[in-house]
Design a protein around this motif. Sequence first.
Motif, PDB file in Angstrom:
ATOM      1  N   SER A 134      40.461  51.177  42.672  1.00 55.03           N
ATOM      2  CA  SER A 134      40.979  52.502  43.042  1.00 55.03           C
ATOM      3  C   SER A 134      39.867  53.546  43.057  1.00 55.03           C
ATOM      4  O   SER A 134      39.803  54.378  43.959  1.00 55.03           O
ATOM      5  CB  SER A 134      42.067  52.956  42.067  1.00 55.03           C
ATOM      6  N   THR A 135      39.007  53.486  42.055  1.00 49.05           N
ATOM      7  CA  THR A 135      37.954  54.496  41.991  1.00 49.05           C
ATOM      8  C   THR A 135      36.862  54.218  43.027  1.00 49.05           C
ATOM      9  O   THR A 135      36.353  55.136  43.655  1.00 49.05           O
ATOM     10  CB  THR A 135      37.346  54.574  40.576  1.00 49.05           C
ATOM     11  N   TRP A 136      36.564  52.936  43.244  1.00 47.05           N
ATOM     12  CA  TRP A 136      35.561  52.613  44.284  1.00 47.05           C
ATOM     13  C   TRP A 136      36.069  53.101  45.641  1.00 47.05           C
ATOM     14  O   TRP A 136      35.304  53.605  46.476  1.00 47.05           O
ATOM     15  CB  TRP A 136      35.290  51.109  44.325  1.00 47.05           C
ATOM     16  N   HIS A 156      29.079  50.335  40.911  1.00 40.20           N
ATOM     17  CA  HIS A 156      30.410  50.518  40.339  1.00 40.20           C
ATOM     18  C   HIS A 156      30.648  49.614  39.125  1.00 40.20           C
ATOM     19  O   HIS A 156      31.100  50.085  38.080  1.00 40.20           O
ATOM     20  CB  HIS A 156      31.477  50.273  41.410  1.00 40.20           C
ATOM     21  N   THR A 170      44.858  56.922  36.271  1.00 36.77           N
ATOM     22  CA  THR A 170      43.843  56.936  37.329  1.00 36.77           C
ATOM     23  C   THR A 170      44.470  57.212  38.695  1.00 36.77           C
ATOM     24  O   THR A 170      44.007  58.086  39.444  1.00 36.77           O
ATOM     25  CB  THR A 170      43.118  55.570  37.388  1.00 36.77           C
ATOM     26  N   THR A 207      44.054  60.667  40.788  1.00 34.28           N
ATOM     27  CA  THR A 207      43.439  60.534  42.108  1.00 34.28           C
ATOM     28  C   THR A 207      44.354  61.113  43.191  1.00 34.28           C
ATOM     29  O   THR A 207      43.903  61.810  44.107  1.00 34.28           O
ATOM     30  CB  THR A 207      43.140  59.055  42.416  1.00 34.28           C
ATOM     31  N   THR A 229      32.615  64.268  42.962  1.00 35.00           N
ATOM     32  CA  THR A 229      33.476  63.102  43.207  1.00 35.00           C
ATOM     33  C   THR A 229      32.897  61.851  42.547  1.00 35.00           C
ATOM     34  O   THR A 229      33.612  61.087  41.900  1.00 35.00           O
ATOM     35  CB  THR A 229      33.623  62.855  44.724  1.00 35.00           C
ATOM     36  N   TYR A 261      33.464  62.019  38.798  1.00 39.13           N
ATOM     37  CA  TYR A 261      34.858  61.717  38.450  1.00 39.13           C
ATOM     38  C   TYR A 261      35.104  60.204  38.498  1.00 39.13           C
ATOM     39  O   TYR A 261      35.639  59.605  37.564  1.00 39.13           O
ATOM     40  CB  TYR A 261      35.791  62.449  39.418  1.00 39.13           C
ATOM     41  N   VAL A 262      34.684  59.612  39.590  1.00 42.04           N
ATOM     42  CA  VAL A 262      34.906  58.194  39.819  1.00 42.04           C
ATOM     43  C   VAL A 262      34.186  57.341  38.768  1.00 42.04           C
ATOM     44  O   VAL A 262      34.747  56.406  38.204  1.00 42.04           O
ATOM     45  CB  VAL A 262      34.400  57.858  41.246  1.00 42.04           C
ATOM     46  N   LEU A 281      35.702  57.567  35.118  1.00 38.80           N
ATOM     47  CA  LEU A 281      36.913  56.754  34.979  1.00 38.80           C
ATOM     48  C   LEU A 281      36.574  55.269  34.925  1.00 38.80           C
ATOM     49  O   LEU A 281      37.183  54.505  34.178  1.00 38.80           O
ATOM     50  CB  LEU A 281      37.866  57.012  36.150  1.00 38.80           C
ATOM     51  N   THR A 282      35.595  54.873  35.726  1.00 35.77           N
ATOM     52  CA  THR A 282      35.183  53.475  35.743  1.00 35.77           C
ATOM     53  C   THR A 282      34.600  53.066  34.391  1.00 35.77           C
ATOM     54  O   THR A 282      34.888  51.985  33.881  1.00 35.77           O
ATOM     55  CB  THR A 282      34.145  53.255  36.851  1.00 35.77           C
TER      56      THR A 282
END
Lengths: 313, 244
Positions: free
Chosen positions: A47-49, A63, A168, A172, A208, A211-212, A215-216
């Motif tokens: 989701s974050t990728w 990532h 997440t 998002t 961005t 943030y990503v 979370l990862t």
Amino acid sequence: MFRQPLSPKGFLTLLAIVALLSLPFIIRHEYWIYVLTIGFYYAILASTWNVMAGYLGRVSFAHAAFAAIGAYASALSVLHLKVHPVLGMAIGTVAGAVFSFFIGYLSLRLRGVYFTLSTLAFAEIFRIIVTVEYEYTRGSLGLETEHLIVTMSYIPYYYVALALLLGTVFSTYLILNSAFGLKIMAVGNSEEAAEAIGIDSAKVKVVTFLYVSALTSLAGAFYGHFIGLVSPEVGAFDQLALIIAMTVVGGMGTLPGPVIGALLLEFFSEYLREFGIFRLLIFAGLIIVTVRFFRRGLYGTLKERLISVGGSP
Amino acid sequence: MKTVLRAQSVTKSFGGLVAVRNFSMEVGEGEIVGLIGPNGAGKTTFLNVVTGFLKPDSGRVFFMGEDITGLPPHKICIKGVARTFQLIKPFSKMTILDAIAAGALVRVRSKVEAYRRAQEIIEFLRLRNPERLCGSLNVVEEKLVELGRALATKPKLLLLDEIAAGLRPSEIEEMKKTLKLIRDEFGLSLVVVEHVMPLVMGVSDRVVVMSSGSKIAEGRPEEVASNPKVITIYLGERRGRARG
Ligand SMILES: Nc1ncnc2c1ncn2[C@@H]1O[C@H](COP(=O)(O)OP(=O)(O)OP(=O)(O)O)[C@@H](O)[C@H]1O
Ligand SMILES: [Mg+2]
């Protein structure tokens, strides 16, 4: 007549959440609870990728490395600072944020490929350091770490992972539907046009990415305290490839796509275990077939068909 | 008349090629200035310098009396300069509404307010079905969205780079009306870079002619059209094209 009415979508989302919440009461098999928990972990990563690749239009090769940063930062602080794993996970998150800020600040100002190359270099350097600094990290043997919860069952972990995943996806969703989300998509579509309408593209990209990555790293830290062992494998290239495959199979540039892709591929990869050496072959075949017949991924293609059936002008 | 844009002796070269040479021009408040010249004259390069996409080798650009030379593009947009691109740069995967609302965000914080302003612009430009993706539009609609996106930033100066290229005669007539309406309704100044003579001659208060990076003529449209130097350049170009 173009916009999908919100209620069916909301209804399906609710249904999925209720189903996931009640699954441990239906599946009485601890093994599949374990598999689903790992699936949630990958769903967060995919989701974050996807926010980077599918919306901001920037491919990060670091990532999986960020998951490993979170895992190591948390495990090391639990070990040396004697903090609780929950605090360790917070430290892991901050570590991801700090690293991503510097990488982003240095390389996101440059054009596309330089960012991708920088993340690749960073991931490789990180892997080497972790493997070589045996004294601190136990190298490729892996670093044992405390479990998050003292329990005989995987069910508590299942719910923690589910909460992290829902958090997440929900955050998002909020970001993408905010004013900042419009800016992310503008930069993803054309950086120059975005600049021309007053969008500080460098800032949008750095924020961005931060943030990503944070979370990862949080997800990676959780993963470490779930398995009880942190090894360089967490940040390895095959993990990155898996995350990318999950996103693409599910549907890049859509919100549910990566989650669907992650759960599906995790399920298949476990299911195919009994095929031994043929597992990877079948797995690759499945991915190729999906991408061939569902060009925009499973969810992305489904959505496209529904829209064209629903009737546009 | 107040001066909105003042470019002073701008020079920009690429390697050995001087694309813009010691070029100066001014734009007054509410004025529409046509900028014409043969292919490769340096028009787009000049717009890129004004909007911060290129830094000039020498010379300065003043907007509302303030030196904006070398500022990054988004800061120049915040000051009140907007542009469109010769090779359009659409937000293909966004809806018309989202694309234009993204432009409004430089003036308003809230997305609701941005949508409201985008809706006004969509009505003004008479774009239908704003929920369509920008990647699915025809040429006219693409140009209008490009225009709408720029207008949404509430500019005091709007620079249009060949907005009429690829349009049919009837559509060019429409565009001419739209540009005049924009000037009147939005109270801004325009620089119109254009090869389509009926448009630029019909819409401009003043025309600047550029050739090989330098200004070679300037005046009212009819003056420029009868200027021997300009005629020579355009005839020469046409001959060149016929040969090539
Ligand atoms: N980024 C660049 N690098 C190298 N040369 C360039 C670059 N941009 C423009 N040029 C050259 O500078 C000169 C001026 O180009 P420019 O695009 O400004 O002309 P123009 O007046 O806009 O032409 P047209 O009417 O064809 O759009 C041309 O010779 C062009 O080849
Ligand atoms: Mg040009």
